[in-house]
Structures are given as C-alpha cells and as structure tokens.
Design a protein around this motif. Structure first.
Motif: not given
Length: 248
Positions: A153-172
């Motif tokens: 659960n923790y690993a999946a959540a933390k990996a998801g945060i990296l996907g969120l971060m990279r996508s937000a970086a591209r947009e913002l």
C-alpha cells in the motif's frame, strides 16, 4: 533570511520529518502553516517556533478530506496570504503482508498519501498561477522505486505521488511553478513499526551509512527545492536515503 515572509504550508508537520521541515523554514524567516490532524501537537510545534522568534500557525486538517484541505488552504491564505511553498508530507503506514492486507489498510494509506497530495495540489495551484510562481514539494520514498516487504500500500501510494509530481511539473512549469519530490529515509514515529518488526524491516546493515537518518538531516532537502538554488529543477526526485537506493 532565505524565505523571509514567504508563506509555507507543511502537512503532517506536528512530528517527524514534517516538524523538522516546518521548523527549518521558520528559522529561515518563512510564515509557516503547521498543518496536521493533531492540532494539539501542531500547537506545540507553533509554540516552539514562536519561542525561537519565528512565525507559525497551527491548522487542523484531515488531509484525506477534500473539504478539509480546501478549508485549511483558505484559512492559511486568510491569515498569511496565498501559499507560495507547499510541502505535501502527511503520511501513515499500515503494514501487512500482501496476502493479509485488508481493504481499509490499502485505502487509508492511499487516501492520506496520494489523494491528499492531489487535493492540496489543486487547493494551491490557482493562487500560484495568479502569482506567477510557486514551489510544490511532495514527500515520496525510495520504496516507490524498490518496493518494500509488507508495504504494498505504502509503495503504491509513494509511486503514485511520483507520477502526480512529474505530470504536474509538465503542466505547471509554464506558470513559474516548480514541482519536485524528496525521497527520504528517516527514523520517525511513523516508520518505527516497519523499522523494528523483523517481518518488514529492510536490511539497514547493508546500507552504505549503516543507519537511519534523523528528521533534521532530511529537512534541508526541502529547503533546497524551495529556494533559489534549485530554480532550474522541476519534475525531479531528490533521494536523501543514506545510499539505500544503491543496495536494494
């Protein structure tokens, strides 16, 4: 001071890494919102910051609730002004072996880590776009890239945060907003069970530094990503894990 009068919100700031980060920003002149579900502990952090001559406010918030996140962001903006630096750090662990993990253990961890990061991102982004600048820093983990026994659960959540971060970086990026993550490895109250239970604990003896970090050794990474020295960094993960990534 480096962050003189900048408005910084740190979630999960009543203890552990979040507390160390909040105190470090306050020591550099920031106006810090100490955001936590435990307001009693957040008030203790605020009192300590005030005693040291800093500025801080305690904000009670269950980060897994979009309504509470939005209310907390409004409360901070009303008191200090728009949030210029967001450190989305709040987290929990609910360790269990894969075959024994219950639905609530899975959902609770993803809600506090991943859902909350998304809610806070949306809560601050409009003001940052209007200001033409902002820094968003997520707390991930080397577990996101290597996995961890007893913590799917923790690993999946933390990996998801990296996907969120990279996508937000591209947009913002076009709006002057930098989005990055820190992947720490530290001895905190939250990680105690995983660090000490032989079923879950990793081989820290194999780590190059042979020890866990203290929270105040992790905090400078967040200040670096929020400061002028990282002005050309976005979409990056800064590992502060004693070299654990080398051996897993």
């Amino acid at each position: 001071m480096q962050f003189d009068n900048q408005v910084v919100a740190v979630t999960g700031a009543a203890q552990g890494i979040g507390r160390a980060v909040a105190e470090a920003f306050a020591a550099e002149g920031a106006k810090v919102a100490v955001v936590d579900i435990r307001k009693d502990l957040a008030l203790e952090v605020v009192a300590g910051i005030a005693d040291s001559g800093g500025q801080a406010m305690a904000v009670e918030c269950n980060v897994a609730s979009r309504a509470e996140v939005n209310a907390a962001a409004r409360e901070i903006a009303s008191a200090y002004g728009p949030i210029e630096v967001l450190v989305s750090n709040a987290g929990i662990t609910r360790p269990a072996m894969l075959r024994n993990m219950a639905d609530d253990q899975w959902r609770d961890v993803l809600a506090v880590h991943l859902d909350a990061s998304f809610y806070w991102l949306q809560a601050v982004v409009e003001d940052m776009v209007e200001m033409g600048h902002g820094r968003i820093i997520f707390s991930s983990s080397s577990t996101a890239q290597n996995g961890s026994i007893g913590q799917v659960n923790y690993a999946a959540a933390k990996a998801g945060i990296l996907g969120l971060m990279r996508s937000a970086a591209r947009e913002l990026g076009r709006y002057g907003i930098l989005v990055n993550a820190v992947a720490p490895s530290a001895a905190t109250e939250m990680t105690e069970k995983v660090r000490t239970d032989p079923r879950f604990a990793g081989g820290i003896s194999k780590s190059p530094l042979r020890r866990w970090a203290e929270p105040d050794e992790i905090a400078p990474a967040y200040l670096f990503l929020a400061g002028s020295a990282s002005s050309f960094m976005t979409g990056q993960v800064l590992s502060v894990d004693g070299g654990n990534m080398l051996v897993r």
